[in-house]
Enzyme design. Structure first.
Site, PDB file in Angstrom:
ATOM      1  N   MET A 256      -5.294  -0.832  16.034  1.00 44.69           N
ATOM      2  CA  MET A 256      -5.247   0.327  15.155  1.00 44.69           C
ATOM      3  C   MET A 256      -4.106   1.283  15.507  1.00 44.69           C
ATOM      4  O   MET A 256      -4.331   2.448  15.831  1.00 44.69           O
ATOM      5  CB  MET A 256      -6.596   1.078  15.206  1.00 44.69           C
ATOM      6  CG  MET A 256      -7.782   0.222  14.820  1.00 44.69           C
ATOM      7  SD  MET A 256      -7.644  -0.449  13.154  1.00 44.69           S
ATOM      8  CE  MET A 256      -8.057   1.003  12.208  1.00 44.69           C
TER       9      MET A 256
ATOM     10  N   ASN B  72      -1.040 -10.366  11.222  1.00 42.87           N
ATOM     11  CA  ASN B  72      -2.093  -9.352  11.129  1.00 42.87           C
ATOM     12  C   ASN B  72      -3.148  -9.849  10.162  1.00 42.87           C
ATOM     13  O   ASN B  72      -2.858 -10.663   9.278  1.00 42.87           O
ATOM     14  CB  ASN B  72      -1.491  -8.036  10.608  1.00 42.87           C
ATOM     15  CG  ASN B  72      -2.530  -6.930  10.537  1.00 42.87           C
ATOM     16  OD1 ASN B  72      -3.337  -6.755  11.460  1.00 42.87           O
ATOM     17  ND2 ASN B  72      -2.557  -6.198   9.433  1.00 42.87           N
TER      18      ASN B  72
ATOM     19  N   ILE C 238       0.009   2.406  14.238  1.00 39.51           N
ATOM     20  CA  ILE C 238       1.177   2.234  13.375  1.00 39.51           C
ATOM     21  C   ILE C 238       2.329   1.807  14.282  1.00 39.51           C
ATOM     22  O   ILE C 238       2.563   2.433  15.318  1.00 39.51           O
ATOM     23  CB  ILE C 238       1.556   3.576  12.688  1.00 39.51           C
ATOM     24  CG1 ILE C 238       0.351   4.144  11.933  1.00 39.51           C
ATOM     25  CG2 ILE C 238       2.801   3.417  11.821  1.00 39.51           C
ATOM     26  CD1 ILE C 238       0.236   3.726  10.508  1.00 39.51           C
ATOM     27  N   LEU C 239       3.021   0.752  13.900  1.00 41.28           N
ATOM     28  CA  LEU C 239       4.084   0.221  14.762  1.00 41.28           C
ATOM     29  C   LEU C 239       5.447   0.764  14.350  1.00 41.28           C
ATOM     30  O   LEU C 239       5.708   0.973  13.167  1.00 41.28           O
ATOM     31  CB  LEU C 239       4.088  -1.309  14.663  1.00 41.28           C
ATOM     32  CG  LEU C 239       2.755  -1.973  15.026  1.00 41.28           C
ATOM     33  CD1 LEU C 239       2.743  -3.430  14.596  1.00 41.28           C
ATOM     34  CD2 LEU C 239       2.489  -1.845  16.518  1.00 41.28           C
TER      35      LEU C 239
ATOM     36  N   HIS D 178      -5.952  -8.240   7.425  1.00 35.32           N
ATOM     37  CA  HIS D 178      -6.334  -6.999   6.754  1.00 35.32           C
ATOM     38  C   HIS D 178      -7.540  -7.289   5.854  1.00 35.32           C
ATOM     39  O   HIS D 178      -7.536  -8.303   5.138  1.00 35.32           O
ATOM     40  CB  HIS D 178      -5.165  -6.460   5.918  1.00 35.32           C
ATOM     41  CG  HIS D 178      -5.476  -5.146   5.293  1.00 35.32           C
ATOM     42  ND1 HIS D 178      -5.512  -3.972   6.018  1.00 35.32           N
ATOM     43  CD2 HIS D 178      -5.821  -4.811   4.026  1.00 35.32           C
ATOM     44  CE1 HIS D 178      -5.842  -2.981   5.221  1.00 35.32           C
ATOM     45  NE2 HIS D 178      -6.042  -3.461   4.004  1.00 35.32           N
TER      46      HIS D 178
ATOM     47  N   ARG E  46       5.560   7.759  20.072  1.00 36.54           N
ATOM     48  CA  ARG E  46       5.209   6.431  19.549  1.00 36.54           C
ATOM     49  C   ARG E  46       6.195   5.392  20.090  1.00 36.54           C
ATOM     50  O   ARG E  46       5.827   4.278  20.427  1.00 36.54           O
ATOM     51  CB  ARG E  46       5.276   6.504  18.014  1.00 36.54           C
ATOM     52  CG  ARG E  46       4.527   5.407  17.306  1.00 36.54           C
ATOM     53  CD  ARG E  46       4.562   5.615  15.809  1.00 36.54           C
ATOM     54  NE  ARG E  46       3.619   6.615  15.324  1.00 36.54           N
ATOM     55  CZ  ARG E  46       2.309   6.442  15.236  1.00 36.54           C
ATOM     56  NH1 ARG E  46       1.755   5.321  15.625  1.00 36.54           N
ATOM     57  NH2 ARG E  46       1.525   7.396  14.773  1.00 36.54           N
TER      58      ARG E  46
ATOM     59  N   GLU F 116       6.754  -2.500   6.637  1.00 38.76           N
ATOM     60  CA  GLU F 116       5.888  -1.778   5.714  1.00 38.76           C
ATOM     61  C   GLU F 116       4.415  -2.073   6.048  1.00 38.76           C
ATOM     62  O   GLU F 116       4.029  -3.251   6.147  1.00 38.76           O
ATOM     63  CB  GLU F 116       6.181  -2.224   4.278  1.00 38.76           C
ATOM     64  CG  GLU F 116       5.777  -1.206   3.245  1.00 38.76           C
ATOM     65  CD  GLU F 116       6.035  -1.714   1.828  1.00 38.76           C
ATOM     66  OE1 GLU F 116       5.402  -1.196   0.910  1.00 38.76           O
ATOM     67  OE2 GLU F 116       6.872  -2.619   1.669  1.00 38.76           O
ATOM     68  N   LEU F 117       3.613  -1.032   6.191  1.00 38.79           N
ATOM     69  CA  LEU F 117       2.213  -1.173   6.602  1.00 38.79           C
ATOM     70  C   LEU F 117       1.437  -2.115   5.676  1.00 38.79           C
ATOM     71  O   LEU F 117       1.454  -1.949   4.453  1.00 38.79           O
ATOM     72  CB  LEU F 117       1.537   0.210   6.605  1.00 38.79           C
ATOM     73  CG  LEU F 117       0.060   0.247   7.016  1.00 38.79           C
ATOM     74  CD1 LEU F 117      -0.100  -0.029   8.498  1.00 38.79           C
ATOM     75  CD2 LEU F 117      -0.578   1.559   6.635  1.00 38.79           C
ATOM     76  N   ASP F 118       0.738  -3.094   6.273  1.00 43.47           N
ATOM     77  CA  ASP F 118      -0.116  -4.038   5.530  1.00 43.47           C
ATOM     78  C   ASP F 118       0.636  -4.794   4.426  1.00 43.47           C
ATOM     79  O   ASP F 118       0.070  -5.091   3.364  1.00 43.47           O
ATOM     80  CB  ASP F 118      -1.342  -3.312   4.940  1.00 43.47           C
ATOM     81  CG  ASP F 118      -2.260  -2.786   6.018  1.00 43.47           C
ATOM     82  OD1 ASP F 118      -2.298  -3.386   7.100  1.00 43.47           O
ATOM     83  OD2 ASP F 118      -2.926  -1.765   5.783  1.00 43.47           O
TER      84      ASP F 118
HETATM   85  C1  GRF Z   1     -11.207  -6.306  10.859  1.00 46.20           C
HETATM   86  O1  GRF Z   1     -11.903  -6.016   9.693  1.00 46.20           O
HETATM   87  C2  GRF Z   1      -9.753  -6.546  10.562  1.00 46.20           C
HETATM   88  O2  GRF Z   1      -9.534  -7.129   9.306  1.00 46.20           O
HETATM   89  C3  GRF Z   1      -9.177  -5.161  10.586  1.00 46.20           C
HETATM   90  O3  GRF Z   1      -9.873  -4.484  11.604  1.00 46.20           O
HETATM   91  C4  GRF Z   1     -11.140  -5.110  11.800  1.00 46.20           C
HETATM   92  C5  GRF Z   1     -11.185  -5.507  13.241  1.00 46.20           C
HETATM   93  O4  GRF Z   1     -12.424  -6.047  13.624  1.00 46.20           O
HETATM   94  N1  GRF Z   1      -7.751  -5.206  10.772  1.00 46.20           N
HETATM   95  P1  GRF Z   1     -12.557  -6.801  15.004  1.00 46.20           P
HETATM   96  O5  GRF Z   1     -12.093  -5.834  16.071  1.00 46.20           O
HETATM   97  O6  GRF Z   1     -11.728  -8.034  14.965  1.00 46.20           O
HETATM   98  O7  GRF Z   1     -14.030  -7.099  15.139  1.00 46.20           O
END
Ligand code: GRF
Length: 212
Positions: A87, A104, A89-90, A106, A62, A140-142
């Protein structure tokens, strides 16, 4: 002019919304994907935006992947790094390096339902409102200082898919708005919270709340 680098892994509809918003003072320097087959890459190329692929499968660890990614990002001299459906984990080193200059989005009302399967989990919990959050990224994630949140109703017959469509439409409004504020130097982070400078409420409608 502020340089933006956008990281994607797939569809890239949030990236599209940001490009289409043509935010004054923002130049999109590059769109980088960790997956060569990310559908969003074609859109970026068609709009004359530089694209790069750093395939995470080519790196043993990673850390090695994050180092290569950081080198590619930093070559663009970004003022702001935007995660748009990225997608991965950093590592802590990565989040530290872009501290207070990485956003980000979410698809939940954080801190509820961080992680995956947010829409199904909101339905299963009987939530009457769902939504999305744009936040600065911390280790911390999200988690991390919240810039803006928006809410939509959860209908009795919603599926994860129908709810995600409703939330996604809102994401496409909120992410460009957050970046607009960044470009206007209006996002002040104080004690782990974002305080929006010169706020004039309401921002989009009553279910969308700026930080403050
Ligand atoms: C979105 O729902 C975003 O909130 C989440 O992943 C999805 C990405 O969708 N982090 P897109 O690739 O922007 O269409």
């Amino acid at each position: 002019m502020k340089n933006l680098v956008i990281l994607i892994s797939g569809r890239g509809s949030n990236m599209e919304a940001i490009v289409d918003a043509r935010i004054p003072g923002i130049r999109i320097a590059a769109v980088i994907s960790n997956r060569p087959d990310a559908a969003g890459l074609a859109f970026a190329q068609a709009h004359g935006i530089a694209t790069r692929v750093i395939d995470h499968r080519a790196y043993a660890t990673r850390d090695a992947f994050d180092q290569a990614l950081m080198a590619e990002i930093d070559a663009q001299e970004p003022d702001l790094l935007v995660l748009a459906g990225f997608m991965r984990i950093l590592t802590d080193g990565f989040t530290r390096h872009y501290q207070e200059r990485m956003l980000n989005i979410h698809p939940s009302l954080l801190p509820a339902f961080s992680g995956l399967n947010t829409h199904q989990r909101a339905i299963d919990a009987g939530c009457k409102l769902a939504g999305c959050t744009v936040h600065f990224v911390t280790a911390e994630l999200d988690h991390g200082p919240i810039v803006i949140q928006g809410a939509v109703p959860v209908m009795a017959d919603d599926t994860a898919e129908s709810l995600s469509r409703r939330v996604l439409a809102l994401e496409h409004q909120l992410y460009p708005q957050a970046i607009r504020w960044f470009a206007e130097h209006r996002l002040l982070i104080q004690d782990g919270r974002v305080v929006l400078q010169d706020a004039q409420a309401p921002v989009i409608d009553s279910l969308v709340h700026p930080a403050g």
